[in-house]
Design a protein around this motif. Structure first.
Motif, PDB file in Angstrom:
ATOM      1  N   ILE A 199       0.830  -1.209   0.000  1.00  0.00           N
ATOM      2  CA  ILE A 199       0.000   0.000   0.000  1.00  0.00           C
ATOM      3  C   ILE A 199       0.864   1.259   0.000  1.00  0.00           C
ATOM      4  O   ILE A 199       0.512   2.266  -0.628  1.00  0.00           O
ATOM      5  N   THR A 200       2.008   1.236   0.670  1.00  0.00           N
ATOM      6  CA  THR A 200       2.916   2.385   0.637  1.00  0.00           C
ATOM      7  C   THR A 200       3.341   2.687  -0.794  1.00  0.00           C
ATOM      8  O   THR A 200       3.329   3.842  -1.236  1.00  0.00           O
ATOM      9  N   LYS A 201       3.698   1.646  -1.537  1.00  0.00           N
ATOM     10  CA  LYS A 201       4.087   1.830  -2.941  1.00  0.00           C
ATOM     11  C   LYS A 201       2.876   2.205  -3.794  1.00  0.00           C
ATOM     12  O   LYS A 201       2.972   3.064  -4.688  1.00  0.00           O
ATOM     13  N   ALA A 202       1.732   1.604  -3.515  1.00  0.00           N
ATOM     14  CA  ALA A 202       0.523   1.916  -4.284  1.00  0.00           C
ATOM     15  C   ALA A 202       0.121   3.379  -4.096  1.00  0.00           C
ATOM     16  O   ALA A 202      -0.361   4.023  -5.035  1.00  0.00           O
ATOM     17  N   ARG A 203       0.322   3.906  -2.898  1.00  0.00           N
ATOM     18  CA  ARG A 203      -0.010   5.319  -2.650  1.00  0.00           C
ATOM     19  C   ARG A 203       0.848   6.224  -3.535  1.00  0.00           C
ATOM     20  O   ARG A 203       0.388   7.256  -4.029  1.00  0.00           O
ATOM     21  N   TRP A 204       2.098   5.835  -3.732  1.00  0.00           N
ATOM     22  CA  TRP A 204       2.987   6.572  -4.613  1.00  0.00           C
ATOM     23  C   TRP A 204       2.462   6.534  -6.053  1.00  0.00           C
ATOM     24  O   TRP A 204       2.400   7.546  -6.742  1.00  0.00           O
ATOM     25  N   PHE A 205       2.066   5.333  -6.489  1.00  0.00           N
ATOM     26  CA  PHE A 205       1.518   5.213  -7.841  1.00  0.00           C
ATOM     27  C   PHE A 205       0.190   5.949  -7.971  1.00  0.00           C
ATOM     28  O   PHE A 205      -0.134   6.472  -9.044  1.00  0.00           O
ATOM     29  N   ARG A 206      -0.589   5.994  -6.892  1.00  0.00           N
ATOM     30  CA  ARG A 206      -1.841   6.757  -6.961  1.00  0.00           C
ATOM     31  C   ARG A 206      -1.551   8.209  -7.318  1.00  0.00           C
ATOM     32  O   ARG A 206      -2.247   8.822  -8.139  1.00  0.00           O
ATOM     33  N   LYS A 207      -0.541   8.776  -6.703  1.00  0.00           N
ATOM     34  CA  LYS A 207      -0.167  10.156  -7.012  1.00  0.00           C
ATOM     35  C   LYS A 207       0.305  10.274  -8.454  1.00  0.00           C
ATOM     36  O   LYS A 207      -0.078  11.194  -9.184  1.00  0.00           O
ATOM     37  N   LEU A 208       1.127   9.304  -8.900  1.00  0.00           N
ATOM     38  CA  LEU A 208       1.639   9.313 -10.263  1.00  0.00           C
ATOM     39  C   LEU A 208       0.512   9.218 -11.283  1.00  0.00           C
ATOM     40  O   LEU A 208       0.542   9.866 -12.329  1.00  0.00           O
ATOM     41  N   PHE A 209      -0.507   8.399 -10.972  1.00  0.00           N
ATOM     42  CA  PHE A 209      -1.645   8.219 -11.876  1.00  0.00           C
ATOM     43  C   PHE A 209      -2.590   9.427 -11.869  1.00  0.00           C
ATOM     44  O   PHE A 209      -3.537   9.472 -12.629  1.00  0.00           O
ATOM     45  N   GLY A 210      -2.362  10.376 -10.982  1.00  0.00           N
ATOM     46  CA  GLY A 210      -3.257  11.527 -10.883  1.00  0.00           C
ATOM     47  C   GLY A 210      -4.436  11.289  -9.971  1.00  0.00           C
ATOM     48  O   GLY A 210      -5.437  12.009 -10.034  1.00  0.00           O
ATOM     49  N   GLY A 211      -4.316  10.283  -9.089  1.00  0.00           N
ATOM     50  CA  GLY A 211      -5.426   9.936  -8.208  1.00  0.00           C
ATOM     51  C   GLY A 211      -5.299  10.458  -6.797  1.00  0.00           C
ATOM     52  O   GLY A 211      -6.109  10.108  -5.939  1.00  0.00           O
ATOM     53  N   GLY A 212      -4.267  11.292  -6.539  1.00  0.00           N
ATOM     54  CA  GLY A 212      -4.157  11.897  -5.215  1.00  0.00           C
ATOM     55  C   GLY A 212      -5.264  12.928  -5.034  1.00  0.00           C
ATOM     56  O   GLY A 212      -5.361  13.883  -5.811  1.00  0.00           O
ATOM     57  N   MET A 213      -6.116  12.735  -4.036  1.00  0.00           N
ATOM     58  CA  MET A 213      -7.278  13.612  -3.863  1.00  0.00           C
ATOM     59  C   MET A 213      -7.123  14.486  -2.618  1.00  0.00           C
ATOM     60  O   MET A 213      -6.301  14.216  -1.751  1.00  0.00           O
ATOM     61  N   ARG A 214      -7.896  15.493  -2.536  1.00  0.00           N
ATOM     62  CA  ARG A 214      -7.788  16.456  -1.448  1.00  0.00           C
ATOM     63  C   ARG A 214      -8.818  16.153  -0.354  1.00  0.00           C
ATOM     64  O   ARG A 214      -8.695  15.214   0.374  1.00  0.00           O
ATOM     65  N   GLN A 215      -9.866  16.928  -0.264  1.00  0.00           N
ATOM     66  CA  GLN A 215     -10.823  16.769   0.837  1.00  0.00           C
ATOM     67  C   GLN A 215     -11.770  15.598   0.562  1.00  0.00           C
ATOM     68  O   GLN A 215     -12.874  15.774   0.049  1.00  0.00           O
ATOM     69  N   THR A 216     -11.326  14.417   0.915  1.00  0.00           N
ATOM     70  CA  THR A 216     -12.074  13.199   0.618  1.00  0.00           C
ATOM     71  C   THR A 216     -13.046  12.809   1.728  1.00  0.00           C
ATOM     72  O   THR A 216     -13.719  11.778   1.625  1.00  0.00           O
ATOM     73  N   GLY A 217     -13.098  13.609   2.778  1.00  0.00           N
ATOM     74  CA  GLY A 217     -13.945  13.250   3.920  1.00  0.00           C
ATOM     75  C   GLY A 217     -15.380  12.963   3.541  1.00  0.00           C
ATOM     76  O   GLY A 217     -15.980  11.979   3.987  1.00  0.00           O
ATOM     77  N   TYR A 218     -15.973  13.842   2.715  1.00  0.00           N
ATOM     78  CA  TYR A 218     -17.368  13.630   2.319  1.00  0.00           C
ATOM     79  C   TYR A 218     -17.525  12.296   1.595  1.00  0.00           C
ATOM     80  O   TYR A 218     -18.460  11.534   1.856  1.00  0.00           O
ATOM     81  N   MET A 219     -16.594  11.981   0.690  1.00  0.00           N
ATOM     82  CA  MET A 219     -16.706  10.748  -0.101  1.00  0.00           C
ATOM     83  C   MET A 219     -16.616   9.508   0.786  1.00  0.00           C
ATOM     84  O   MET A 219     -17.385   8.556   0.633  1.00  0.00           O
ATOM     85  N   VAL A 220     -15.664   9.506   1.728  1.00  0.00           N
ATOM     86  CA  VAL A 220     -15.544   8.324   2.590  1.00  0.00           C
ATOM     87  C   VAL A 220     -16.669   8.285   3.623  1.00  0.00           C
ATOM     88  O   VAL A 220     -17.031   7.202   4.101  1.00  0.00           O
TER      89      VAL A 220
END
Length: 402
Positions: free
Chosen positions: A251-272
């Motif tokens: 998951i640590t590496k996947a989080r890095w790829f999430r950012k690379l893929f453009g999937g790093g999100m900001r205020q996600t509180g409402y969504m979760v």
């Protein structure tokens, strides 16, 4: 007196201002919910309720690229439920699957084995090749229902032959087109794969349905896999989101790829917040959804309609040709009902906001079309010869002849 700069800024502010609400937005939303209750197109069309929104608006206000408290809680909860060390919130199931593959795959060449019907293979725009540079090996199950180790073993690529890409991942999907993969086969594939150092990934977009139908815990269903993607908007009714789970290092590496893929999100509180509400309040509704799908199948069979793939969970595939009716006639007839029904071919999907009355109205439409065909002189012996339908071809779009 306002300065020229102030005047110009006010003009720009007026240009920038945007209102996406109609004058009748509240009434429009009520009507939309009624429409959704009569759509059999997908289970992704469900919408947040007032209760879901009220809960979600109370969620935390952090930035998830840095740290978002409610999001971290959801990730940890789903990881715990599935028996994994860590989780990662992503916007879509496609991104979740593709990041999982990219994180597992390190140095090419490599290949990924999938079912020939799998979302990863057929419905993710060639992402496995594009993002990971991996070769896909799609397999048609001999039993035409689910992959077994016997199907897979013969297709595994191993050795040092420079002409081929060694198999590094087996990616299964459960449910697949609404069908449940027997756990004994999952366990056998996993055991044999791991003895060969092959990674196991699960596209568990609708794995919640498997738990609801079989009584197996989420941990039992996810234990055979090194990583699992769990959709929150299919079936459960959250507006957005998928959780990817696995080991902490994964998951640590996947989080890095999430950012690379453009999937790093900001205020996600409402969504979760919506996702947490869905897990708590909508998961218990899935048995009702399965019952609606079985009712749909029962009604179609009583009318003489063919079933291409039965209702094991939330969907089924049907064939109206045995009663002389074509898909386009059903789609057009459904759209012309006093309370229209929306569908687009052989697949019928029930969801948590499906109206039981919509099912009865759909069956009545089929009955009417059948009677009209009979009155026009059509007879069962006029039906085209029944041919064996390949499992991968059960998804038929409705197209009106030119």
């Amino acid at each position: 007196m306002p300065s020229l700069t102030d005047v110009r800024f006010a003009e720009i502010a007026q240009e920038v201002a945007c209102d996406v609400l109609t004058k009748s937005q509240d009434d429009d939303n009520i009507l939309k919910l009624q429409e959704i209750s009569r759509e059999f197109v997908s289970d992704t069309i469900t919408v947040p309720t007032k209760e879901m929104n009220a809960y979600a608006l109370r969620a935390s206000l952090g930035d998830d690229v840095y740290f978002e408290p409610s999001t971290a809680l959801l990730e940890a909860h789903v990881a715990k439920v599935t028996g994994k060390e860590a989780g990662l919130f992503l916007p879509t199931g496609t991104m979740s699957n593709q990041i999982a593959l990219r994180t597992h795959l390190q140095q090419p060449p490599y290949s990924v084995i999938t079912d020939a019907r799998a979302h990863i293979y057929r419905m993710e725009a060639g992402g496995t090749a594009f993002h990971s540079g991996a070769n896909s090996i799609p397999i048609i199950p001999d039993n035409e229902h689910h992959l077994t180790w016997e199907d897979i073993e013969a297709r595994i690529v191993s050795g040092t032959d420079v002409h081929v890409a060694p198999t590094r991942i087996i990616a299964l999907e459960n449910t697949l087109n609404g069908t449940i993969m027997p756990q004994k086969d999952v366990l056998e594939i996993s055991k044999n794969a791991h003895t060969r150092d092959i990674i196991m990934h699960l596209d568990g977009a609708r794995i919640w349905h498997v738990a609801a139908e079989t009584g197996l815990s989420m941990k039992e269903l996810c234990d055979p896999f090194d990583s699992v993607s769990l959709c929150l908007s299919k079936g459960l009714g959250a507006p957005i989101g998928t959780i990817l789970v696995g080991s902490k290092s994964f998951i640590t590496k996947a989080r890095w790829f999430r950012k690379l893929f453009g999937g790093g999100m900001r205020q996600t509180g409402y969504m979760v917040g919506c996702a947490a509400y869905a897990l708590t309040h909508n998961f218990p509704l899935l048995p009702r959804v399965h019952a609606l799908a079985r009712r749909m199948q029962q009604g179609l069979e009583e009318l003489g309609v063919g079933i291409l793939s039965p209702a094991e969970t939330c969907m089924l595939f049907y064939d109206p040709s045995p009663i002389g009716v074509e898909y386009w006639e059903i789609v057009e007839g459904a759209a012309q009902l006093p309370q229209p029904i929306k569908l687009n071919g052989s697949r019928l999907v029930m969801h948590i906001q499906t109206s039981p009355q919509a099912i009865e109205d759909f069956l009545e439409l089929i009955r009417t079309l059948k009677e009209e065909k009979a009155a026009a002189g059509w007879k069962p012996e006029n039906a085209p010869p029944k041919k064996k339908t390949l499992f991968r071809d059960v998804y038929v779009k409705a197209v009106r002849p030119a």
